[in-house]
Design a protein around this motif. Structure first.
Motif, PDB file in Angstrom:
ATOM      1  N   LEU A 117     -24.134  79.408 133.225  1.00  0.00           N
ATOM      2  CA  LEU A 117     -23.872  78.069 132.724  1.00  0.00           C
ATOM      3  C   LEU A 117     -23.204  78.228 131.368  1.00  0.00           C
ATOM      4  CD1 LEU A 117     -24.105  75.016 133.074  1.00  0.00           C
ATOM      5  CD2 LEU A 117     -26.322  75.146 131.950  1.00  0.00           C
ATOM      6  N   ALA A 118     -21.911  77.921 131.312  1.00  0.00           N
ATOM      7  CA  ALA A 118     -21.117  78.099 130.099  1.00  0.00           C
ATOM      8  C   ALA A 118     -21.214  79.561 129.657  1.00  0.00           C
ATOM      9  CB  ALA A 118     -21.541  77.119 129.022  1.00  0.00           C
ATOM     10  N   THR A 119     -21.638  79.819 128.428  1.00  0.00           N
ATOM     11  CA  THR A 119     -21.696  81.192 127.909  1.00  0.00           C
ATOM     12  C   THR A 119     -23.000  81.902 128.249  1.00  0.00           C
ATOM     13  OG1 THR A 119     -22.633  80.392 125.830  1.00  0.00           O
ATOM     14  CG2 THR A 119     -20.227  80.629 125.940  1.00  0.00           C
ATOM     15  N   HIS A 120     -23.939  81.200 128.891  1.00  0.00           N
ATOM     16  CA  HIS A 120     -25.276  81.742 129.087  1.00  0.00           C
ATOM     17  C   HIS A 120     -25.630  81.921 130.562  1.00  0.00           C
ATOM     18  CE1 HIS A 120     -25.645  81.112 124.865  1.00  0.00           C
ATOM     19  NE2 HIS A 120     -26.920  81.438 124.866  1.00  0.00           N
ATOM     20  N   LEU A 121     -26.704  82.656 130.768  1.00  0.00           N
ATOM     21  CA  LEU A 121     -27.318  82.764 132.087  1.00  0.00           C
ATOM     22  C   LEU A 121     -28.674  82.075 132.027  1.00  0.00           C
ATOM     23  CD1 LEU A 121     -26.736  86.463 133.206  1.00  0.00           C
ATOM     24  CD2 LEU A 121     -25.785  84.407 134.241  1.00  0.00           C
ATOM     25  N   VAL A 122     -28.975  81.318 133.052  1.00  0.00           N
ATOM     26  CA  VAL A 122     -30.299  80.727 133.213  1.00  0.00           C
ATOM     27  C   VAL A 122     -30.990  81.600 134.255  1.00  0.00           C
ATOM     28  CG1 VAL A 122     -31.616  78.685 133.843  1.00  0.00           C
ATOM     29  CG2 VAL A 122     -29.393  78.440 132.693  1.00  0.00           C
ATOM     30  N   ILE A 123     -32.044  82.277 133.819  1.00  0.00           N
ATOM     31  CA  ILE A 123     -32.716  83.269 134.656  1.00  0.00           C
ATOM     32  C   ILE A 123     -34.104  82.760 135.026  1.00  0.00           C
ATOM     33  CG2 ILE A 123     -33.521  85.654 134.769  1.00  0.00           C
ATOM     34  CD1 ILE A 123     -31.491  86.104 132.347  1.00  0.00           C
ATOM     35  N   PHE A 124     -34.397  82.744 136.321  1.00  0.00           N
ATOM     36  CA  PHE A 124     -35.706  82.347 136.814  1.00  0.00           C
ATOM     37  C   PHE A 124     -36.449  83.607 137.232  1.00  0.00           C
ATOM     38  CE2 PHE A 124     -32.921  78.758 137.490  1.00  0.00           C
ATOM     39  CZ  PHE A 124     -33.692  77.681 137.075  1.00  0.00           C
ATOM     40  N   GLY A 125     -37.694  83.719 136.801  1.00  0.00           N
ATOM     41  CA  GLY A 125     -38.493  84.877 137.168  1.00  0.00           C
ATOM     42  C   GLY A 125     -39.853  84.480 137.692  1.00  0.00           C
ATOM     43  N   GLU A 126     -40.252  85.122 138.783  1.00  0.00           N
ATOM     44  CA  GLU A 126     -41.603  84.919 139.296  1.00  0.00           C
ATOM     45  C   GLU A 126     -42.555  85.809 138.506  1.00  0.00           C
ATOM     46  OE1 GLU A 126     -44.355  85.309 143.307  1.00  0.00           O
ATOM     47  OE2 GLU A 126     -42.202  85.685 143.455  1.00  0.00           O
ATOM     48  N   VAL A 127     -43.611  85.222 137.980  1.00  0.00           N
ATOM     49  CA  VAL A 127     -44.600  85.965 137.198  1.00  0.00           C
ATOM     50  C   VAL A 127     -45.482  86.763 138.154  1.00  0.00           C
ATOM     51  CG1 VAL A 127     -46.513  85.796 135.564  1.00  0.00           C
ATOM     52  CG2 VAL A 127     -44.573  84.208 135.387  1.00  0.00           C
ATOM     53  N   VAL A 128     -45.488  88.096 137.959  1.00  0.00           N
ATOM     54  CA  VAL A 128     -46.294  88.969 138.821  1.00  0.00           C
ATOM     55  C   VAL A 128     -47.421  89.660 138.045  1.00  0.00           C
ATOM     56  CG1 VAL A 128     -44.450  89.316 140.499  1.00  0.00           C
ATOM     57  CG2 VAL A 128     -44.671  90.891 138.557  1.00  0.00           C
ATOM     58  N   GLY A 129     -47.440  89.471 136.731  1.00  0.00           N
ATOM     59  CA  GLY A 129     -48.492  90.051 135.906  1.00  0.00           C
ATOM     60  C   GLY A 129     -48.599  89.306 134.588  1.00  0.00           C
ATOM     61  N   VAL A 130     -49.804  89.274 134.024  1.00  0.00           N
ATOM     62  CA  VAL A 130     -50.045  88.568 132.760  1.00  0.00           C
ATOM     63  C   VAL A 130     -50.881  89.461 131.851  1.00  0.00           C
ATOM     64  CG1 VAL A 130     -51.146  86.552 131.693  1.00  0.00           C
ATOM     65  CG2 VAL A 130     -49.940  86.299 133.867  1.00  0.00           C
ATOM     66  N   HIS A 131     -50.543  89.446 130.571  1.00  0.00           N
ATOM     67  CA  HIS A 131     -51.316  90.152 129.546  1.00  0.00           C
ATOM     68  C   HIS A 131     -51.679  89.137 128.465  1.00  0.00           C
ATOM     69  CE1 HIS A 131     -52.410  93.026 126.420  1.00  0.00           C
ATOM     70  NE2 HIS A 131     -51.590  92.376 125.618  1.00  0.00           N
ATOM     71  N   LEU A 132     -52.957  89.023 128.143  1.00  0.00           N
ATOM     72  CA  LEU A 132     -53.389  88.133 127.072  1.00  0.00           C
ATOM     73  C   LEU A 132     -53.776  88.974 125.870  1.00  0.00           C
ATOM     74  CD1 LEU A 132     -55.518  85.542 129.056  1.00  0.00           C
ATOM     75  CD2 LEU A 132     -53.140  85.367 128.288  1.00  0.00           C
ATOM     76  N   GLY A 133     -53.060  88.774 124.771  1.00  0.00           N
ATOM     77  CA  GLY A 133     -53.347  89.481 123.534  1.00  0.00           C
ATOM     78  C   GLY A 133     -54.304  88.676 122.682  1.00  0.00           C
ATOM     79  N   PRO A 134     -54.475  89.106 121.436  1.00  0.00           N
ATOM     80  CA  PRO A 134     -55.402  88.395 120.550  1.00  0.00           C
ATOM     81  C   PRO A 134     -54.925  86.980 120.233  1.00  0.00           C
ATOM     82  CG  PRO A 134     -54.244  90.156 119.375  1.00  0.00           C
ATOM     83  CD  PRO A 134     -53.843  90.253 120.804  1.00  0.00           C
ATOM     84  N   ALA A 135     -55.874  86.054 120.132  1.00  0.00           N
ATOM     85  CA  ALA A 135     -55.556  84.681 119.740  1.00  0.00           C
ATOM     86  C   ALA A 135     -55.249  84.689 118.242  1.00  0.00           C
ATOM     87  CB  ALA A 135     -56.722  83.754 120.046  1.00  0.00           C
ATOM     88  N   GLN A 136     -54.065  84.243 117.888  1.00  0.00           N
ATOM     89  CA  GLN A 136     -53.628  84.255 116.492  1.00  0.00           C
ATOM     90  C   GLN A 136     -52.514  83.232 116.295  1.00  0.00           C
ATOM     91  OE1 GLN A 136     -52.007  88.181 115.605  1.00  0.00           O
ATOM     92  NE2 GLN A 136     -51.790  88.545 117.774  1.00  0.00           N
ATOM     93  N   PRO A 137     -52.151  82.933 115.054  1.00  0.00           N
ATOM     94  CA  PRO A 137     -51.090  81.947 114.812  1.00  0.00           C
ATOM     95  C   PRO A 137     -49.767  82.359 115.475  1.00  0.00           C
ATOM     96  CG  PRO A 137     -52.272  82.412 112.779  1.00  0.00           C
ATOM     97  CD  PRO A 137     -52.737  83.418 113.804  1.00  0.00           C
ATOM     98  N   ALA A 138     -49.086  81.387 116.054  1.00  0.00           N
ATOM     99  CA  ALA A 138     -47.834  81.631 116.770  1.00  0.00           C
ATOM    100  C   ALA A 138     -46.653  81.720 115.807  1.00  0.00           C
ATOM    101  CB  ALA A 138     -47.591  80.504 117.772  1.00  0.00           C
ATOM    102  N   LEU A 139     -45.591  82.366 116.259  1.00  0.00           N
ATOM    103  CA  LEU A 139     -44.330  82.417 115.533  1.00  0.00           C
ATOM    104  C   LEU A 139     -43.399  81.373 116.136  1.00  0.00           C
ATOM    105  CD1 LEU A 139     -42.691  83.922 113.334  1.00  0.00           C
ATOM    106  CD2 LEU A 139     -41.826  85.400 115.166  1.00  0.00           C
ATOM    107  N   VAL A 140     -42.842  80.499 115.306  1.00  0.00           N
ATOM    108  CA  VAL A 140     -41.880  79.501 115.762  1.00  0.00           C
ATOM    109  C   VAL A 140     -40.591  79.645 114.956  1.00  0.00           C
ATOM    110  CG1 VAL A 140     -43.635  77.867 116.550  1.00  0.00           C
ATOM    111  CG2 VAL A 140     -42.754  77.695 114.226  1.00  0.00           C
TER     112      VAL A 140
END
Length: 149
Positions: A117-140
């Motif tokens: 789409l224009a200069t970019h690719l829109v990529i869809f991925g099926e989630v096959v694994g999840v890792h939960l790290g420590p709960a902490q403030p997010a980066l925005v």
């Protein structure tokens, strides 16, 4: 769009085409059955090409403590290629794509579709694994700067 805050993620891949990664804010959940994520990436980015060729990718949702990694994978520090993966602690889930151990959440995905789409690719991925790290403030990202939340 610089006024709209967005969570900061590292998108990474590894496989026959080699490893690569980039910083992204255009990441979102699409569906829960099957669990699917959407990532938008500049199609000219070499790491994006490797991701498509490998057919797999990891998404690491960053904490405020990971700002240095976000800058490195965005190309702001002069650290490129494999050297970026020397920063931080990485693990691998089902597909072998790198996922940051300290990420708030990590998702391991198989590419199910990629659309230009224009200069970019829109990529869809099926989630096959999840890792939960420590709960902490997010980066925005807002106003062309990183912030803690």
């Amino acid at each position: 769009m610089s006024r709209v805050p967005g969570a900061v993620h590292l998108v990474s891949t590894d496989g026959p085409a080699g490893s690569g990664g980039f910083t992204a804010t255009a990441v979102t959940s699409v569906a829960d059955t099957p669990p699917t994520l959407l990532v938008c990436a500049n199609g000219a980015n070499r790491s994006c090409g490797r991701l498509i060729e490998n057919g797999v990718f990891g998404v690491s949702t960053l904490s405020h403590a990971d700002e240095e990694l976000a800058a490195a994978f965005a190309g702001r520090t002069g650290i490129y290629g494999e050297d970026r993966f020397r920063l931080g602690r990485w693990t691998r889930l089902v597909t072998g794509s790198p996922v940051l151990e300290t990420a708030i959440a990590g998702f391991d995905c198989r590419v199910i579709e990629a659309r230009p789409l224009a200069t970019h690719l829109v990529i869809f991925g099926e989630v096959v694994g999840v890792h939960l790290g420590p709960a902490q403030p997010a980066l925005v990202y807002r106003g062309r700067r990183f912030h803690g939340l």
